[in-house]
Write an enzyme that holds these catalytic residues in place. Structure first.
Site, short mmCIF file in Angstrom:
data_model
loop_
_atom_site.label_atom_id
_atom_site.label_comp_id
_atom_site.label_asym_id
_atom_site.label_seq_id
_atom_site.Cartn_x
_atom_site.Cartn_y
_atom_site.Cartn_z
N LYS A 146 0.83 -1.20 0.00
CA LYS A 146 0.00 0.00 0.00
C LYS A 146 0.87 1.26 0.00
O LYS A 146 2.00 1.22 0.47
CB LYS A 146 -0.85 0.03 1.28
N ARG A 198 -10.23 -11.61 2.30
CA ARG A 198 -11.03 -12.72 1.77
C ARG A 198 -10.26 -14.04 1.83
O ARG A 198 -10.85 -15.11 1.95
CB ARG A 198 -11.49 -12.38 0.34
N1 BES Z 1 -8.13 -3.73 4.63
C1 BES Z 1 -8.28 -3.36 3.27
C2 BES Z 1 -9.60 -2.65 3.01
C3 BES Z 1 -9.65 -1.19 3.37
C4 BES Z 1 -8.97 -0.26 2.64
C5 BES Z 1 -10.45 -0.78 4.40
C6 BES Z 1 -9.07 1.08 2.96
C7 BES Z 1 -10.56 0.56 4.72
C8 BES Z 1 -9.87 1.47 3.99
C9 BES Z 1 -8.26 -4.61 2.40
O1 BES Z 1 -7.45 -5.64 2.83
C10 BES Z 1 -7.75 -4.18 1.07
O2 BES Z 1 -6.61 -3.79 1.00
N2 BES Z 1 -8.60 -4.26 0.05
C11 BES Z 1 -8.23 -3.84 -1.26
C12 BES Z 1 -8.77 -4.85 -2.23
C13 BES Z 1 -8.26 -4.67 -3.63
C14 BES Z 1 -6.78 -5.02 -3.70
C15 BES Z 1 -9.06 -5.55 -4.55
C16 BES Z 1 -8.82 -2.47 -1.49
O3 BES Z 1 -9.94 -2.21 -1.05
O4 BES Z 1 -8.15 -1.65 -2.08
MN MN Z 2 -5.45 -5.44 2.15
#
Ligand code: BES
Ligand code: MN
Ligand code: ZN
Length: 485
Positions: free
Chosen positions: A269, A343
């Protein structure tokens, strides 16, 4: 904080023995039947333009002659709906926090309390008195307020007393969820979550089992293990069981995402706001909070909490984009993005849940940024192919002032998960990201009555008020209690 009822004295509100008296004023005109000294103060303030019966307005008076309480606070509460009460009481309590009052009596001028109003009051006062201090010893003190009483008629006291106790259990479960989620990632590790579950077990007689990596390998949880493999922090697979009903009664199973820190892994990230990924165990925290509340109430229901807990880290051992892993269900997954890790840990936990022959399974996860885009920070995303279950959860959220909104699961969305190298990929495209995430989970729920709550937008707040909310503990407790006999 202690909550109780206080039957109004013969002398009415002026005679109530308390450090501070909060008089809630509903409607747009001063309430009828308010005793003289109070009515006079209120009328005076209205005529001088210092108070109006408009939701959110407050008026403070000190040492009103003829009133036993040293401090009197008036607050206009609009239609006095639970929602309006919760909003206004927040303001009033923020005020009392800094004062010297140890006890507070709250009266609804000219009306009697309902159970839902009592619950909203407890929620508002509790959520506004919480202070995070574990790693901030300099945090301001929580205030002196220790006892809150509802001024009510004798005939309502028993009903309201029960409502207050139930609300208090919900508030304490919510506070536990907040506290766990607020702890930084170097404190709140998978091991810490397991310890919290064990502590709950001791306090409330829950059966708690914690599986380590070896046990998860034996079970074939290749998907969960793949996420955990990049971290030096040992994974924990936590199972906590509350037995409040007959052994033959099928349990409600809650599955909470327990990523104690989500860097994104190799699909790392950006740095900005990455600190907020310590909240990525908000689902797990809500499972612990719900177990605490339900057990404290000794509800007649069987409830099982399952928490797959680990960190998502990049390292020489981390899972890589393109790697294919085998889930406990036997289905293979191409890990196209290591940041879609929630997931990957939930799917194995859902398969594990089958062994309990659950009445229903609800998973709770800070799963997708896309859900925040779709619903913002007010409503939790609710996904379920089961209309009756979805309706139950929506109703629970409304009653708890912890609302959700149903999202679709049409089969058309499933196509995005196709992979050339495995039974499925772990991501769809950007479009409908919260839905394709739910469709991924649905592939592991064939034998279950299942719903999924995406709490990415509701589990915490960003900005100056940065911190966990404890949601959706209120929704979940209402839901579980509605299934108790
Ligand atoms: N924990 C995050 C989701 C999240 C992101 C919650 C920002 C709150 C704020 C999750 O693990 C994640 O990173 N999801 C990705 C999925 C994507 C790679 C398909 C996302 O939401 O960007
Ligand atoms: Mn994630
Ligand atoms: Zn995550």
């Amino acid at each position: 904080m202690d909550f109780k009822t206080q039957v109004a004295a013969a002398a009415g509100l002026p005679g109530v023995a308390t450090d501070a008296l909060l008089v809630l004023v509903a409607g747009e005109t001063p309430p009828e039947g308010l005793e003289a000294p109070l009515a006079t103060v209120l009328a005076g303030a209205i005529s001088s333009g210092d108070f109006a019966c408009k939701a959110g307005q407050t008026l403070y008076a000190h040492h009103v002659p003829g009133v036993k309480a040293e401090r009197v606070l008036f607050a206009a509460v609009g239609d006095a709906s639970p929602k309006a009460l919760r909003k206004t009481l927040g303001l009033a309590v923020a005020y009392l926090k800094t004062g010297g009052a140890k006890s507070l009596a709250v009266a609804l001028a000219g009306a009697s309390w309902t159970a839902a109003q009592a619950e909203a009051l407890v929620a508002a006062i509790s959520e506004n008195s919480y202070v995070y201090r574990e790693t901030k010893p300099s945090a301001p003190p929580a205030g002196k307020l220790a006892v809150v009483s509802l001024v009510c008629a004798k005939a309502d006291a028993a009903m309201l007393g029960a409502a207050l106790q139930r609300a208090k259990a919900i508030a304490e479960g919510t506070a536990l969820a907040r506290e766990c989620a607020n702890r930084p990632g170097n404190h709140c590790t998978p091991t810490f979550l397991a310890q919290q579950a064990q502590k709950l077990g001791k306090e409330h007689g829950l059966k708690v089992e914690v599986l380590d990596r070896k046990a998860c390998e034996k079970l074939g949880m290749g998907s969960f293990l793949a996420v955990a493999q990049g971290s030096d922090e040992p994974l924990k697979f936590i199972v906590a069981r509350y037995e409040g009903a007959a052994k033959t009664a099928a349990p409600v199973v809650l599955v909470g995402k327990g990523i104690t820190f989500d860097t994104g892994g190799i699909s790392i990230k950006p740095a900005a706001e990455m600190d907020e990924m310590k909240f990525d165990m908000g689902g797990a925290a809500s499972v612990l909070g719900t177990l605490k509340a339900v057990a404290a109430m000794k509800a007649k229901v069987n409830l099982i909490g399952i928490i797959p807990a680990c960190e998502n880290m990049p390292s020489g051992r981390a899972v890589k984009p393109g790697d294919v892993v085998k889930s406990m269900s036997g289905q293979t997954i191409e890990v196209l993005n290591t940041d879609a890790e929630g997931r990957l840990i939930l799917c194995d936990a859902l398969t594990y849940a089958e062994r309990f022959k659950p009445a229903v399974v609800v998973d709770i996860a800070t799963l997708t940024g896309a859900c925040v885009i779709a619903l913002g920070h007010h409503r939790t995303g609710l996904f379920s192919p089961d209309d009756a279950l979805a309706a139950e959860l929506l109703a629970a959220g409304d009653a708890a002032l912890d609302p959700a909104w149903r999202m679709p699961l049409d089969e058309e969305y499933d196509e995005a998960l196709k992979s050339n190298f495995a039974d499925m990929g772990n991501v769809g495209g950007r479009a409908g990201g919260s839905i394709t995430a739910a469709k991924f989970l649905q592939r592991f729920t064939g034998k279950l009555r299942w719903a999924h709550l995406d709490i990415a937008g509701t589990a915490w707040k960003s900005g100056v008020a940065k911190g966990a909310t404890g949601r959706p503990v209120p929704l979940l407790v209402h839901f579980v209690l509605s299934r108790a006999r």
